[in-house]
Enzyme design. Structure first.
Site, mmCIF file in Angstrom:
data_model
loop_
_atom_site.group_PDB
_atom_site.id
_atom_site.type_symbol
_atom_site.label_atom_id
_atom_site.label_comp_id
_atom_site.label_asym_id
_atom_site.label_seq_id
_atom_site.Cartn_x
_atom_site.Cartn_y
_atom_site.Cartn_z
ATOM 1 N N ARG A 28 46.405 39.468 31.006
ATOM 2 C CA ARG A 28 45.240 40.905 31.188
ATOM 3 C C ARG A 28 45.997 41.864 31.068
ATOM 4 O O ARG A 28 46.925 42.884 31.253
ATOM 5 C CB ARG A 28 44.669 40.239 32.436
ATOM 6 C CG ARG A 28 45.733 41.006 33.521
ATOM 7 C CD ARG A 28 45.217 40.403 35.196
ATOM 8 N NE ARG A 28 44.455 41.190 35.298
ATOM 9 C CZ ARG A 28 44.706 42.229 36.670
ATOM 10 N NH1 ARG A 28 45.909 42.293 37.227
ATOM 11 N NH2 ARG A 28 43.568 43.287 37.184
ATOM 12 N N HIS B 8 53.117 48.747 43.179
ATOM 13 C CA HIS B 8 52.256 48.871 42.118
ATOM 14 C C HIS B 8 52.810 49.044 40.694
ATOM 15 O O HIS B 8 54.084 50.325 40.673
ATOM 16 C CB HIS B 8 50.757 50.321 42.647
ATOM 17 C CG HIS B 8 50.708 49.440 43.575
ATOM 18 N ND1 HIS B 8 49.481 48.406 43.588
ATOM 19 C CD2 HIS B 8 49.944 50.517 44.317
ATOM 20 C CE1 HIS B 8 48.923 48.478 44.970
ATOM 21 N NE2 HIS B 8 50.022 49.621 46.010
#
Length: 151
Positions: free
Chosen positions: A17, A99
């Protein structure tokens, strides 16, 4: 040193993705890479991924006395999961929020973390290297505790 690496929703789809955001490294490749890097550093690392908030919270609740620290990529839960925030705060185990993308360079709604204020620190924007940087931070923290106090 024993660390728990928790990966939140949709991180099992790495390499599939939004490759322009998250890179080409697949989830399986990330797990192998992190295990290799941990072994080289003498770290025992458990990696757990779930798309379910409660499963992540259960792992956090197990952390005291078992893990020296938590590396957490909460995925989208970053922005609204008070339950994850409360779990981290409750267990009092040092946690680094990681992240892969720079959340501050993305959409406005991604620029706020409800998790970060209860974490020891946050690493954002270094792709898979962020997890390795978190491991290094925990090692440096441990080494600095071993140093004698200066007079």
């Amino acid at each position: 040193m024993k660390l728990l690496c928790l990966l939140g929703p949709n991180l099992n789809l790495l390499g599939e993705r939004e490759k322009d955001v998250y890179g080409q490294v697949s989830f399986e490749e990330l797990v192998q890479l992190l295990q290799k890097e941990a072994t080289q550093r003498g770290i025992e690392l458990e990696i757990f991924q779930s798309n379910h908030e409660g499963a992540l919270i259960d792992k956090i609740h197990e952390a005291p006395g078992k893990w020296d620290g938590i590396i957490l990529n909460p995925g989208a839960y970053t922005h609204y999961s008070i339950a994850l925030r409360d779990a981290i705060k409750a267990v009092n185990v040092p946690t680094i929020e990681v992240h892969m993308s720079n959340i501050y360079a993305r959409e406005e709604f991604r620029r706020h973390s409800v998790i970060a204020p209860v974490c020891w620190g946050q690493i954002t924007g270094f792709a898979h290297l962020g997890y390795i940087l978190a491991m290094e931070a925990f090692l440096l923290r441990e080494r600095s505790r071993e140093l004698p106090e200066s007079s």
